[in-house]
Motif scaffolding. Sequence first.
Motif, PDB file in Angstrom:
ATOM      1  N   PRO A   1       0.857  -1.179   0.213  1.00 58.02           N
ATOM      2  CA  PRO A   1       0.052   0.045  -0.057  1.00 58.02           C
ATOM      3  C   PRO A   1       1.022   1.317  -0.255  1.00 58.02           C
ATOM      4  N   TYR A   2       2.015   1.176   0.383  1.00 59.18           N
ATOM      5  CA  TYR A   2       2.784   2.222   0.422  1.00 59.18           C
ATOM      6  C   TYR A   2       3.612   2.828  -0.929  1.00 59.18           C
ATOM      7  N   MET A   3       3.269   1.879  -1.941  1.00 60.34           N
ATOM      8  CA  MET A   3       3.930   2.238  -3.305  1.00 60.34           C
ATOM      9  C   MET A   3       2.830   3.066  -4.010  1.00 60.34           C
ATOM     10  N   VAL A   4       3.283   4.465  -4.286  1.00 54.01           N
ATOM     11  CA  VAL A   4       2.332   5.130  -5.117  1.00 54.01           C
ATOM     12  C   VAL A   4       1.946   4.573  -6.368  1.00 54.01           C
TER      13      VAL A   4
ATOM     14  N   TRP B   1      -1.196   8.497   2.054  1.00 54.40           N
ATOM     15  CA  TRP B   1      -0.429   7.463   2.769  1.00 54.40           C
ATOM     16  C   TRP B   1       0.690   7.977   3.464  1.00 54.40           C
ATOM     17  N   GLY B   2       1.222   8.966   2.854  1.00 55.85           N
ATOM     18  CA  GLY B   2       2.498   9.687   3.384  1.00 55.85           C
ATOM     19  C   GLY B   2       2.293  10.397   4.658  1.00 55.85           C
TER      20      GLY B   2
ATOM     21  N   ASP C   1       5.966   9.086   0.680  1.00 49.84           N
ATOM     22  CA  ASP C   1       6.628   9.748   1.830  1.00 49.84           C
ATOM     23  C   ASP C   1       6.585  11.145   1.296  1.00 49.84           C
ATOM     24  N   TRP C   2       6.095  12.293   2.183  1.00 51.77           N
ATOM     25  CA  TRP C   2       5.967  13.564   1.615  1.00 51.77           C
ATOM     26  C   TRP C   2       7.371  14.164   1.310  1.00 51.77           C
ATOM     27  N   GLY C   3       8.565  13.881   2.029  1.00 56.93           N
ATOM     28  CA  GLY C   3       9.610  14.453   1.546  1.00 56.93           C
ATOM     29  C   GLY C   3      10.110  13.689   0.036  1.00 56.93           C
TER      30      GLY C   3
ATOM     31  N   THR D   1       2.910  22.070   1.595  1.00 58.32           N
ATOM     32  CA  THR D   1       2.047  22.423   2.839  1.00 58.32           C
ATOM     33  C   THR D   1       1.817  21.459   3.863  1.00 58.32           C
ATOM     34  N   ALA D   2       1.851  20.078   3.197  1.00 65.32           N
ATOM     35  CA  ALA D   2       1.469  18.845   4.251  1.00 65.32           C
ATOM     36  C   ALA D   2       2.644  18.839   5.279  1.00 65.32           C
TER      37      ALA D   2
END
Lengths: 343, 607, 291
Positions: free
Chosen positions: C45-48, C81-82, C235-237, C266-267
Amino acid sequence: MISYIVRRILILPIILIGVTLLVFSMIMMLGPYQRLSTYITDPSQLKSVDVDVLVARHGLNDPWYQQYGRWISGVARGDLGWSESAGDPVAEAFLSRFPATAELGLFALLPVVLGGIILGVFASVHHNDFWDHVSRVLAIIGWSVPTFVFGLVMLMIFYGHLGWFPPSRLDSWAADIVNSSGFINYTNFFVLDGLLNGNLAIVGNAIRHLIAPVITISILWWAFIMRITRSSMLEILRKDYIRTARAKGVTENIVVYKHAVRNALIPVVTVAGRMVLGLLGGLVIVETIFNIEGLGQFMAHAAQQLDYPAVLGGTLYFGFLLILINLCVDVSYAVIDPRIRLE
Amino acid sequence: MKRSSILILVLSMVFVLSLTVGAFAQVNNPTTFTKVNMGTIDSLDPHYQYDNASSEIYANIYENLIMFDDGDVTQYEPMLATKVPTLDNGLVKDNQTTYVFPIREGVKFHEGGTLTPEDVKYSFMRGLIHDRNGGPWWMLYGPLFDAGGLSDITVDVVGVEDPSQLTPEQSREVFEVLDSAIEVEGNNVIFHLPKPNPTFMSVVVHDNGLGAIMDKEWSIEQGLWDGSPETIAEYYDPDKEEIPIHEKTNGTGPFMLNTWEKGKRIALDRFNDYWREPAQLERVIINYIDEWSTRKLMLQRGDADVAYMDKQYQSQVENLEGVELVTGLPNLYTGYGLMNWSIATKGNPDVHSGELDGKGIPSDFFNDIHVRKAFNYSMNYEAFINDVMAGDGKQARGPIPEPFLGWSEDSAVYTMDLAKAEEEFKKAFDGELWDKGFEITILYNTGNSMRKTATDMLKFNIESINSKFKINTRGIQWSSYLDRMIQGKFTLGFIGWGADYADPHNFTVPFMRSDGTFGNFKGENYKTWAIDNGIDELVNSGVETTDREERLEIYKEIQHVAYEYATDLYLYQPTAHILKREWVKGWYYDPILHDGIYYYPIYKSAE
Amino acid sequence: MEWQEVALRLFKNKISLVGLILVISFGLIAIFAPWIAPPADPSEPYMVPRAGWGFEPKPPSAEHIFGTAEGQYDIFYGIIWGTRTAFRIGFIIVGVSTLIGILIGTLAGYYGGWFDEIVMRITDIFMAIPFLIAAIVLTTILGQGLRNVMIALITFGWMNTARLMRSQVLSVKEEEFVIAADALGAGDVRIIFKHVILNTIFPLVIEASMRMGSMVITASTLSFLGIGAPEGYADWGQMISFARNWILGGQGNAIRYWFTVVIPGTAITLFCLSWNLIGDAFRDILDPKLQ
């Protein structure tokens, strides 16, 4: 106190050996072919190479203590080895890049620290006020938005559109002068060298190129210093002796600036110490974007390429600085708060 | 105010204003050219360097015997030779084993010497002796000695494998062999080949550093090979940093070295005693800047005349004022997915269970032709070319790229056909694979988005064929990638090859021959298959004749073999491009120099 | 001070309320992520998911309400998810490294003498390693992946907490109530636990809350250098480092790709802000002088 300082300095070499051993052993956890990537940086270089010959030539398969021993005996002789990623001896690679980073750091130090402290004091005095909130939010934005965003936006506006602050350390014509035989490079700090050579055009050009990266760095660090100053000021402003001073009728300003600020500086000193370290270690992102060939960019490349002489050299440099700075910080704790005894 | 003073005031204002008109010149720095590039120069020694950044420098400072006609790799022009040897003019003779080059007179070196045939012979001899590990000299050893390198000759002649171990006696014997291949006769330098070889000329032509001509006296003074037959051991395969000319140059070319700040910047000055008309540019400066956005801004401001751009950012540079992108240029490059036919399974997480049990892949996974074909049918070639490459490029049709002999736009290639892929998967391992399924990890080199995308595409398509098929994609650092390649642990890797010289042999060897650069990484099973099926012979036969028609048939055959046996997954041939200011004129594309620019014909003008 | 009173004070303070609301909103997003942005591949699920194969980021549209980043990674999915990733990074790294730092710093500060000396020198050794170099080398050894990034950040993240703790302990050791307790014969361990830690933990709570935000930023710096989470990880970064080469816009329009920067930015900023506000609120509330 003196004996404390002397003791800390004497232990220095032991710590440096400890640090370099730690880093070296991390690198040695990789196999010889992985470490071969220092010399083969691209698949196209595999064309006609005999990898085992290369491995043997660079001693990559030797036992780790032999490899480390080679390095450290070199250091004892003053030879830090060859940096594959720079294409120069490690010492030369460092010396040629140190001025760029240091000049940037030095020029940034004053505005950052002063600005941060002033903002922090300002915010604390206006505690829970509108201005307090505004400055805090702005500081957080400055600190959480990634540096490269600010850097690139700065470049875009002040260079792309206005042409005021170009990247790199000097314009081409200035670089020519600096590299020519008529110009003596005393320090490679272009502002200083320009002054020493009496060439004001160089001084002006160097400063012009410093403005944008310094501002970018400042935006990042103001937040940090401001926040620490503010919270530590707030804490102090409530302390008993402050209340006493106020009760005694000392004017608010003196209360704030004389008593509070001095004592609030302890954590600030810690942070400033960390900051100086960071600045002297170079900021990879700022250096990459503004094309300032400094230590930060160099060390990041060296680490990525597993260029271990350069990495170890960098560790020595950084370690030395850090221990020195930590020592200064610890000593200044004792100076500021006499209750702290250094054993 | 008095009228006369007003007049004086106005006139002086006009005068001052007119001075500033020059300040708004339409062309920045008309005689200085600035390029912003990525990467870094490896070495200034033309015989050592083997990378793009260094070859750009060599090409402007040094010269060879012959050169291409304005970038046309099928036409030669004389350079330091006065005539291009051909069968017609009789300078190629003895059944094409003798090449005679008459040497030009009156050519000056940057440091003051004059060119003589001895310089030419010395340059080649020095290079052949130097033959550094991982360098380009195998390209000349092939045609000139039918060998792979100096060590092949030392083994042959004196039974010594490592030339740096030669005694003066042995060195003398080996020297005899080298010496006999290159002869100075009057004003000519003559090369003697053991048998006819069609690649010889394309190897010595300008753009290839190994053919760079140096000044013998100056070189010896600097500490390069002393010219003696007994000292081969001392000068063989030196360490880069110990080579005296690593940072110094002395060529005959239109530009000379001014300063080299390693990793940062290099500046070249015009050589005014050049044997042709001096160049129009006085100065060439190349800055190495890793950040794309910074390079782009410098180009927009006019502080740079040419900027290196990764193809991916093409969409950003359309409609930029004063900037033009010339694209669609022929790029001699083949990008493909290398399949390992004998995967080392011990300690290899990418094969998972290492067995044909549905939870991994066996070592000979890609040895099965049906698996290979199925993968070939599962790649979305169209989307890769149209979306990933933004339409700029074409599907590769095999190891040989356009426009080399053997390439044809009608040749058979795979297209995405999931039905056929399913068929092939069902046949694989006698049906076992389809029933049991498999799990495989495909690696890509972090930072390389194109290759990750190709891997993602395979995953997307193959997993949709059978729910028991699992493909993991994982990014790893280059160091780990290299390690896996050398140890034969990788499963499938996307990689590419750019031309060293302009001949299809430069592609068939690495891709198809069992001992080629990539052939080496394809595992034992491939080696056996290639030898047993005559692939090695087929590849070698391509240079055993110089007849064009014959070669054409051979290379067509090779191209077809790659298709028929799905030896690998041939993916794309990109186009080349250059991103420059509109005022840059006189530039022409040289596919071998590729991103590098030959600055001699260039000038800057607003018209 | 009782925890109920702490909570009450948190709610009453307007600033902390804002921070609290933000953190809770992020928390809700993190918890309900699988429903807000259903994963394409449930095992990862973490793979965009990628909306296509092209390179150029596409602006917000009906299908992709935040647009797509370089390589067609759906920004909306990445942000949702990030959020989970941000909390994971924050809690795990800050939690573990703070615990290690507290332990080491307290013991060193309290016992002093040779023990203190050795421990502090070891701390020096760890601090002397340039963080970036260590992170890069460590990632090469351990391989890519969020877990290894966390290991690297924890390994080199406890030292400042240890030093801070130790300096606080040194100050407090001299305070009267500790000397008094010692004189009263209270055992070593009790003294340490009860007085020292409880009284010095407040600056740490504040520091820890700040670090919740800063971890996300550090992770984004690592992504920028190519050693953070793997490409395509939520991941936002990472999302914002995708914007690196598109910030300048294209074709003469500087803000053409604004969404690649502004949305993940912004996040990150809001997340940092919220933890900061909470941290400041804690300071306001837990300051012993206000009791």
